[in-house]
Write a protein that holds these residues in place. Structure first.
Motif, PDB file in Angstrom:
ATOM      1  N   MET A 196     -32.007   0.955 -30.149  1.00 39.29           N
ATOM      2  CA  MET A 196     -30.816   1.456 -30.820  1.00 39.29           C
ATOM      3  C   MET A 196     -29.568   0.728 -30.318  1.00 39.29           C
ATOM      4  O   MET A 196     -28.671   0.431 -31.093  1.00 39.29           O
ATOM      5  CB  MET A 196     -30.706   2.970 -30.583  1.00 39.29           C
ATOM      6  CG  MET A 196     -29.660   3.611 -31.425  1.00 39.29           C
ATOM      7  SD  MET A 196     -30.073   3.365 -33.174  1.00 39.29           S
ATOM      8  CE  MET A 196     -28.791   4.239 -33.939  1.00 39.29           C
ATOM      9  N   GLN A 197     -29.536   0.476 -29.001  1.00 38.55           N
ATOM     10  CA  GLN A 197     -28.379  -0.211 -28.433  1.00 38.55           C
ATOM     11  C   GLN A 197     -28.263  -1.625 -28.998  1.00 38.55           C
ATOM     12  O   GLN A 197     -27.158  -2.078 -29.303  1.00 38.55           O
ATOM     13  CB  GLN A 197     -28.497  -0.243 -26.920  1.00 38.55           C
ATOM     14  CG  GLN A 197     -27.252  -0.780 -26.238  1.00 38.55           C
ATOM     15  CD  GLN A 197     -27.393  -0.700 -24.745  1.00 38.55           C
ATOM     16  OE1 GLN A 197     -28.230  -1.377 -24.183  1.00 38.55           O
ATOM     17  NE2 GLN A 197     -26.590   0.133 -24.128  1.00 38.55           N
ATOM     18  N   ALA A 209     -25.540  -5.399 -32.412  1.00 39.36           N
ATOM     19  CA  ALA A 209     -25.593  -6.336 -33.529  1.00 39.36           C
ATOM     20  C   ALA A 209     -24.498  -6.033 -34.553  1.00 39.36           C
ATOM     21  O   ALA A 209     -23.836  -6.947 -35.051  1.00 39.36           O
ATOM     22  CB  ALA A 209     -26.967  -6.305 -34.187  1.00 39.36           C
ATOM     23  N   ILE A 210     -24.302  -4.767 -34.852  1.00 39.16           N
ATOM     24  CA  ILE A 210     -23.243  -4.394 -35.802  1.00 39.16           C
ATOM     25  C   ILE A 210     -21.868  -4.717 -35.227  1.00 39.16           C
ATOM     26  O   ILE A 210     -21.038  -5.360 -35.886  1.00 39.16           O
ATOM     27  CB  ILE A 210     -23.349  -2.911 -36.191  1.00 39.16           C
ATOM     28  CG1 ILE A 210     -24.597  -2.688 -37.036  1.00 39.16           C
ATOM     29  CG2 ILE A 210     -22.100  -2.453 -36.942  1.00 39.16           C
ATOM     30  CD1 ILE A 210     -24.899  -1.241 -37.323  1.00 39.16           C
ATOM     31  N   ALA A 211     -21.619  -4.290 -33.992  1.00 39.41           N
ATOM     32  CA  ALA A 211     -20.323  -4.550 -33.362  1.00 39.41           C
ATOM     33  C   ALA A 211     -20.106  -6.045 -33.173  1.00 39.41           C
ATOM     34  O   ALA A 211     -19.006  -6.558 -33.413  1.00 39.41           O
ATOM     35  CB  ALA A 211     -20.242  -3.827 -32.020  1.00 39.41           C
ATOM     36  N   SER A 243     -20.972   0.370 -28.742  1.00 43.80           N
ATOM     37  CA  SER A 243     -22.219  -0.338 -28.450  1.00 43.80           C
ATOM     38  C   SER A 243     -22.856   0.100 -27.142  1.00 43.80           C
ATOM     39  O   SER A 243     -24.060   0.318 -27.069  1.00 43.80           O
ATOM     40  CB  SER A 243     -21.983  -1.852 -28.371  1.00 43.80           C
ATOM     41  OG  SER A 243     -21.486  -2.351 -29.561  1.00 43.80           O
ATOM     42  N   PHE A 244     -22.035   0.184 -26.097  1.00 46.29           N
ATOM     43  CA  PHE A 244     -22.554   0.474 -24.764  1.00 46.29           C
ATOM     44  C   PHE A 244     -22.005   1.792 -24.226  1.00 46.29           C
ATOM     45  O   PHE A 244     -21.922   1.975 -23.020  1.00 46.29           O
ATOM     46  CB  PHE A 244     -22.218  -0.672 -23.805  1.00 46.29           C
ATOM     47  CG  PHE A 244     -22.863  -1.967 -24.194  1.00 46.29           C
ATOM     48  CD1 PHE A 244     -24.214  -2.173 -23.978  1.00 46.29           C
ATOM     49  CD2 PHE A 244     -22.129  -2.966 -24.788  1.00 46.29           C
ATOM     50  CE1 PHE A 244     -24.822  -3.364 -24.339  1.00 46.29           C
ATOM     51  CE2 PHE A 244     -22.719  -4.170 -25.146  1.00 46.29           C
ATOM     52  CZ  PHE A 244     -24.065  -4.368 -24.925  1.00 46.29           C
ATOM     53  N   ARG A 245     -21.647   2.694 -25.096  1.00 41.03           N
ATOM     54  CA  ARG A 245     -21.116   3.973 -24.624  1.00 41.03           C
ATOM     55  C   ARG A 245     -22.155   4.666 -23.747  1.00 41.03           C
ATOM     56  O   ARG A 245     -23.353   4.585 -23.982  1.00 41.03           O
ATOM     57  CB  ARG A 245     -20.708   4.857 -25.792  1.00 41.03           C
ATOM     58  CG  ARG A 245     -21.884   5.401 -26.553  1.00 41.03           C
ATOM     59  CD  ARG A 245     -21.452   6.416 -27.603  1.00 41.03           C
ATOM     60  NE  ARG A 245     -22.637   6.821 -28.335  1.00 41.03           N
ATOM     61  CZ  ARG A 245     -22.818   6.630 -29.615  1.00 41.03           C
ATOM     62  NH1 ARG A 245     -21.892   6.071 -30.326  1.00 41.03           N
ATOM     63  NH2 ARG A 245     -23.931   7.000 -30.193  1.00 41.03           N
ATOM     64  N   GLY A 246     -21.657   5.294 -22.715  1.00 43.85           N
ATOM     65  CA  GLY A 246     -22.541   5.979 -21.789  1.00 43.85           C
ATOM     66  C   GLY A 246     -23.089   5.097 -20.697  1.00 43.85           C
ATOM     67  O   GLY A 246     -23.811   5.553 -19.831  1.00 43.85           O
ATOM     68  N   HIS A 247     -22.748   3.822 -20.705  1.00 50.37           N
ATOM     69  CA  HIS A 247     -23.197   2.899 -19.664  1.00 50.37           C
ATOM     70  C   HIS A 247     -21.982   2.476 -18.855  1.00 50.37           C
ATOM     71  O   HIS A 247     -20.922   2.215 -19.403  1.00 50.37           O
ATOM     72  CB  HIS A 247     -23.846   1.652 -20.269  1.00 50.37           C
ATOM     73  CG  HIS A 247     -25.124   1.945 -20.942  1.00 50.37           C
ATOM     74  ND1 HIS A 247     -26.314   2.013 -20.281  1.00 50.37           N
ATOM     75  CD2 HIS A 247     -25.389   2.226 -22.243  1.00 50.37           C
ATOM     76  CE1 HIS A 247     -27.271   2.294 -21.138  1.00 50.37           C
ATOM     77  NE2 HIS A 247     -26.744   2.441 -22.330  1.00 50.37           N
ATOM     78  N   GLY A 248     -22.133   2.398 -17.557  1.00 48.61           N
ATOM     79  CA  GLY A 248     -21.059   1.910 -16.702  1.00 48.61           C
ATOM     80  C   GLY A 248     -19.993   2.959 -16.472  1.00 48.61           C
ATOM     81  O   GLY A 248     -19.096   3.119 -17.283  1.00 48.61           O
ATOM     82  N   ALA A 249     -20.085   3.658 -15.373  1.00 46.06           N
ATOM     83  CA  ALA A 249     -19.156   4.748 -15.093  1.00 46.06           C
ATOM     84  C   ALA A 249     -17.788   4.257 -14.621  1.00 46.06           C
ATOM     85  O   ALA A 249     -16.790   4.904 -14.862  1.00 46.06           O
ATOM     86  CB  ALA A 249     -19.761   5.678 -14.038  1.00 46.06           C
ATOM     87  N   ASP A 250     -17.737   3.131 -13.935  1.00 48.10           N
ATOM     88  CA  ASP A 250     -16.488   2.623 -13.378  1.00 48.10           C
ATOM     89  C   ASP A 250     -15.765   1.779 -14.419  1.00 48.10           C
ATOM     90  O   ASP A 250     -16.083   0.613 -14.630  1.00 48.10           O
ATOM     91  CB  ASP A 250     -16.776   1.807 -12.118  1.00 48.10           C
ATOM     92  CG  ASP A 250     -15.518   1.319 -11.438  1.00 48.10           C
ATOM     93  OD1 ASP A 250     -14.409   1.581 -11.947  1.00 48.10           O
ATOM     94  OD2 ASP A 250     -15.644   0.661 -10.393  1.00 48.10           O
TER      95      ASP A 250
END
Length: 123
Positions: free
Chosen positions: A1-2, A7-9, A55-62
């Motif tokens: 899904m990511q 790909a869309i973004a 695209s990468f929401r929820g990844h990388g807290a900082d």
């Protein structure tokens, strides 16, 4: 899904790059390299917003670290595309038409940038 979201973004940001680069280079408003820089700046700004929020929401807290890394990867993307423009359009190299760099810009650079964004920026 990511990968699908990326790909869309990425398609949107690549389209923005192409919309800026193409008329500047095609109609010789400026050199291909300056057109490349203009396209990069627009795509980079839009890309940061789209990729970080979707695209990468929820990844990388900082967020600070993510922002710095995103811009470093963005510079790598710019360097890769600058290489394509130089190799394919510069008179000292292949001296091709203005649109030749769009082929690897559309099909090669995004794969490398996805990997860097997923594995390092938004990991």
């Amino acid at each position: 899904m990511q990968l699908f979201r990326f790909a869309i973004a990425g398609g949107i940001t690549t389209a923005l790059y192409t919309i800026v680069y193409s008329p500047l280079a095609k109609y010789r408003v400026t050199s291909e390299q300056v057109a490349n820089l203009a396209g990069y700046l627009i795509a980079m700004l839009a890309g940061y917003v789209i990729h970080s929020r979707w695209s990468f929401r929820g990844h990388g807290a900082d967020m600070r670290q993510t922002t710095i890394r995103f811009f470093l990867v963005s510079l790598i993307s710019y360097a890769i595309n600058t290489g394509w423009v130089f190799l394919l359009t510069d008179d000292a190299m292949l001296a091709g038409p203005w649109w030749w760099p769009l082929v690897p810009v559309l099909f090669v650079t995004p794969l490398a940038i996805f990997a860097l964004n997923r594995l390092w920026v938004f990991a």
